[in-house]
Design a protein around this motif. Sequence first.
Motif, short mmCIF file in Angstrom:
data_model
loop_
_atom_site.label_atom_id
_atom_site.label_comp_id
_atom_site.label_asym_id
_atom_site.label_seq_id
_atom_site.Cartn_x
_atom_site.Cartn_y
_atom_site.Cartn_z
N MET A 357 -1.21 -29.82 23.50
CA MET A 357 -1.58 -31.25 23.52
C MET A 357 -0.69 -32.09 22.62
O MET A 357 -0.65 -33.30 22.74
CB MET A 357 -3.05 -31.42 23.14
N TYR A 358 0.05 -31.44 21.72
CA TYR A 358 0.99 -32.16 20.84
C TYR A 358 2.41 -32.15 21.39
O TYR A 358 3.34 -32.62 20.73
CB TYR A 358 0.98 -31.54 19.44
N GLY A 359 2.59 -31.59 22.58
CA GLY A 359 3.91 -31.54 23.18
C GLY A 359 4.79 -30.42 22.64
O GLY A 359 6.00 -30.41 22.90
N ILE A 360 4.19 -29.47 21.90
CA ILE A 360 4.97 -28.36 21.36
C ILE A 360 5.30 -27.38 22.49
O ILE A 360 4.40 -26.87 23.16
CB ILE A 360 4.19 -27.64 20.24
N LYS A 361 6.57 -27.11 22.69
CA LYS A 361 6.99 -26.26 23.80
C LYS A 361 6.65 -24.80 23.56
O LYS A 361 6.17 -24.10 24.45
CB LYS A 361 8.49 -26.43 24.03
N MET A 373 -3.95 -9.67 16.57
CA MET A 373 -3.11 -10.47 17.45
C MET A 373 -3.63 -11.89 17.56
O MET A 373 -4.80 -12.15 17.35
CB MET A 373 -2.97 -9.85 18.85
N ILE A 374 -2.69 -12.79 17.88
CA ILE A 374 -3.04 -14.19 18.15
C ILE A 374 -2.12 -14.68 19.26
O ILE A 374 -0.93 -14.36 19.28
CB ILE A 374 -2.92 -15.06 16.89
N MET A 375 -2.67 -15.46 20.18
CA MET A 375 -1.89 -16.01 21.29
C MET A 375 -1.60 -17.48 21.01
O MET A 375 -2.52 -18.27 20.79
CB MET A 375 -2.67 -15.87 22.61
N ALA A 376 -0.31 -17.83 21.01
CA ALA A 376 0.11 -19.21 20.76
C ALA A 376 0.51 -19.85 22.08
O ALA A 376 1.38 -19.34 22.80
CB ALA A 376 1.29 -19.23 19.79
N ILE A 377 -0.13 -20.99 22.41
CA ILE A 377 0.06 -21.66 23.70
C ILE A 377 0.86 -22.95 23.51
O ILE A 377 0.49 -23.81 22.71
CB ILE A 377 -1.29 -21.98 24.35
N GLY A 378 1.96 -23.08 24.28
CA GLY A 378 2.75 -24.30 24.27
C GLY A 378 2.35 -25.24 25.39
O GLY A 378 1.44 -24.97 26.17
N ALA A 379 3.05 -26.36 25.47
CA ALA A 379 2.72 -27.40 26.45
C ALA A 379 3.13 -26.98 27.86
O ALA A 379 4.17 -26.34 28.06
CB ALA A 379 3.42 -28.70 26.07
N GLY A 380 2.30 -27.36 28.83
CA GLY A 380 2.70 -27.22 30.22
C GLY A 380 3.62 -28.37 30.59
O GLY A 380 3.28 -29.53 30.35
N GLU A 381 4.77 -28.07 31.16
CA GLU A 381 5.73 -29.12 31.48
C GLU A 381 6.47 -28.77 32.76
O GLU A 381 6.57 -27.61 33.15
CB GLU A 381 6.73 -29.30 30.33
#
Length: 432
Positions: A357-361, A373-381
């Motif tokens: 939501m912050y535009g982080i790819k 473990m942790i899952m890091a989600i980037g922006a859909g583009e």
Amino acid sequence: MPIAIKMPALSPTMEEGTLAKWLVKVGDKVAAGDIMAEIETDKATMEFEAVDEGTIAHIQVAEGSEGVKVGTIIATLAEDGEDIGDVEPMGDGGSTPAPKAAEEKLAKKEETATPAPSPTPAASSPAPSSGERIIASPLARRIADDKGVDLTSLKGSGPRGRIVKADVENAKSAPAASDSKAAATPAPSAAPAAAAIEAQDFGIPHEKEKLSGMRKTIARRLTESKQQVPHIYLTVDIRLDEMLKLRSQLNAALEPQGVKLSVNDLLIKALAKALVAVPSCNVQFAGDQLLKFSRADISVAVSIDGGLITPIVKDAGAKAISAISTEMKDLAGRARDGKLKPEEYQGGTASLSNMGMYGIKQFEAVINPPQAMIMAIGAGEKRPYIVDDALQIATVMSATGSFDHRAIDGADGAQLMKVFKELVEAPLGLIA
């Protein structure tokens, strides 16, 4: 018989907290179940209930006091039939600031007491040895802090050598022993780390903000994670078009129920199902043991004022996406209000952090110990993407898994990322 009211342990790991606010005052009657105070832990502000009946005779820890150890006596309760005027405060009360009213009462008592001889100058009175407890009234301590007087340089004139208001005021113009020593001893060539940091302001106007308990905990835990946990990072690009289409269809069907699904709700479900499908990643490293979990409890990162908290969706793989959505809205709202219960944010078998939501790819998240473990989600583009052997434009996001390499091998982590990608790109499996 008076009853000691102690700083409660509001979670299994709590060692200290901040007494944020008193909801009672001296003279108030309380019954079991009455809310007496608000206690701030490193994650939330929680209400503290009375367990006994009686009248508040003394409040020994002022609201706003930080770092109050669990078990510290914070107030004294007089039982029914006892006169609060006859009840002495329980505990020594010397290590925690007293409330203003108590200070004024103590000051009046000190001022009307028989004048004591002037305190012996610091040079001729022995200071307490290292580690020895300084006995001083709360008022004397506060005045000493305000005036910069070193209590170790004073000889108390009160009972049992207790340092009182007059001792501090009479000594306020005298240099503290530590100051004299500092003036006579050349400064070391290497400054302490704190001083070195302070020297980096370069004269630029700035202000200092004291760290909250939450920020201190975040700093400590994440530093430990990066120092002690060998991270391995695996990234995949995932096409979102089918998930976005399914979300629109589900929202249309759920609209009469007032439920609106977010992409994050579906991703929580996808991660949970992937962990169940790849159980070698649903684990924790525990010294000479490996904990293997039979269900996936997903901790979801929520940004709040002053920090971050991770409320947990328990057994997310077995829940309907609509149930996950409703639960997350409730958890996130109470997280921002500081009203989560400890069991709602402590635990979890894995985490999900979404900064799309912050535009982080794309980013690499720090593992939240003791999770593995942790899952890091980037922006859909919109990106060029190969679909059916042809170059097309698709909505694509990058997802990066951070894995504890002590517990999870690279091949197992890669298998989890593969299953997660397949579930997101063919999302009907999330509602099957």
